[in-house]
Design a protein around this motif. Sequence first.
Motif, PDB file in Angstrom:
ATOM      1  N   ILE A   1       0.776  -1.148  -0.175  1.00 48.32           N
ATOM      2  CA  ILE A   1      -0.044  -0.045   0.077  1.00 48.32           C
ATOM      3  C   ILE A   1       0.764   1.165   0.146  1.00 48.32           C
TER       4      ILE A   1
ATOM      5  N   LEU B 100       0.957   4.336  -2.800  1.00 46.21           N
ATOM      6  CA  LEU B 100       0.637   5.520  -2.228  1.00 46.21           C
ATOM      7  C   LEU B 100       1.711   6.449  -2.683  1.00 46.21           C
TER       8      LEU B 100
ATOM      9  N   VAL C  81      -5.863   3.366  -5.387  1.00 40.55           N
ATOM     10  CA  VAL C  81      -5.472   2.363  -4.793  1.00 40.55           C
ATOM     11  C   VAL C  81      -6.833   1.410  -4.626  1.00 40.55           C
TER      12      VAL C  81
ATOM     13  N   ALA D  68      -7.572  -1.986  -2.711  1.00 44.45           N
ATOM     14  CA  ALA D  68      -7.143  -2.977  -1.372  1.00 44.45           C
ATOM     15  C   ALA D  68      -8.012  -4.229  -1.492  1.00 44.45           C
TER      16      ALA D  68
ATOM     17  N   ALA E 160      -6.144  -0.719   5.270  1.00 47.22           N
ATOM     18  CA  ALA E 160      -6.637   0.807   4.612  1.00 47.22           C
ATOM     19  C   ALA E 160      -7.436   1.459   5.707  1.00 47.22           C
TER      20      ALA E 160
ATOM     21  N   LEU F  36      -4.149   9.899   3.711  1.00 48.20           N
ATOM     22  CA  LEU F  36      -4.072   9.311   2.486  1.00 48.20           C
ATOM     23  C   LEU F  36      -3.934  10.456   1.213  1.00 48.20           C
TER      24      LEU F  36
ATOM     25  N   VAL G 285      -8.321   5.758  -1.869  1.00 46.96           N
ATOM     26  CA  VAL G 285      -8.067   4.138  -1.471  1.00 46.96           C
ATOM     27  C   VAL G 285      -9.357   3.610  -1.423  1.00 46.96           C
TER      28      VAL G 285
ATOM     29  N   ASN H 151     -10.064  10.501   0.961  1.00 48.23           N
ATOM     30  CA  ASN H 151      -9.581   9.850   0.206  1.00 48.23           C
ATOM     31  C   ASN H 151     -10.020   8.252   0.481  1.00 48.23           C
ATOM     32  N   LEU H 152     -10.654   7.760   1.778  1.00 42.77           N
ATOM     33  CA  LEU H 152     -10.865   6.535   1.996  1.00 42.77           C
ATOM     34  C   LEU H 152     -12.414   6.184   1.875  1.00 42.77           C
TER      35      LEU H 152
END
Length: 167
Positions: free
Chosen positions: A58, A62, A70, A72, A81, A87, A91, A115-116
């Motif tokens: 990861i 990144l 990305v 996961a 994650a 981040l 992701v 970003n998650l």
Amino acid sequence: PSFNIGIVTDGPYAFKPDLVSIFKREVRRMAEGEFDVKFPDNMVLEADSTPGGVNRHIDALLNNGETDLVLALGTVASTEALKRIDLNKPVVAPFVYDAELQKAPRGEVGSGVNNLFYLNLGTPIDQELIQFRKLVPFKRLALLLDERDILGVLGLEKLSRSLAFEH
């Protein structure tokens, strides 16, 4: 526009060897007509079935300036994650088992972490067992879990022991 998508898997998937190709195909279908998505070979990384190995991959994606997003892929990758709060690129963690158990971040909208994005795979395991017991009154139940998941998914081993005692 063109986007490079990096993929991290937990390790080999004997039960679903075509998992990566399925995700690639579906992402391409979703992007068709709007975006050109690429999955460069050097951005499709298979870890060694450990949280440390997953995190190294990861981090590599990144830190790679060519990676735009990305993915996961796997329970361990998704779990790792979830633990990240800073981040620098999007992701996606599509395999989160029991977000509540894992204390997954949650905001008013989405994860609350920039970003998650994650997908909770459903009802907490405890609730599933209660519903199952209503359908099939059982005295003994065996849970078969992948060692990789027990070691890599936060709280799963403790939950398994608790569920065994309670049910």
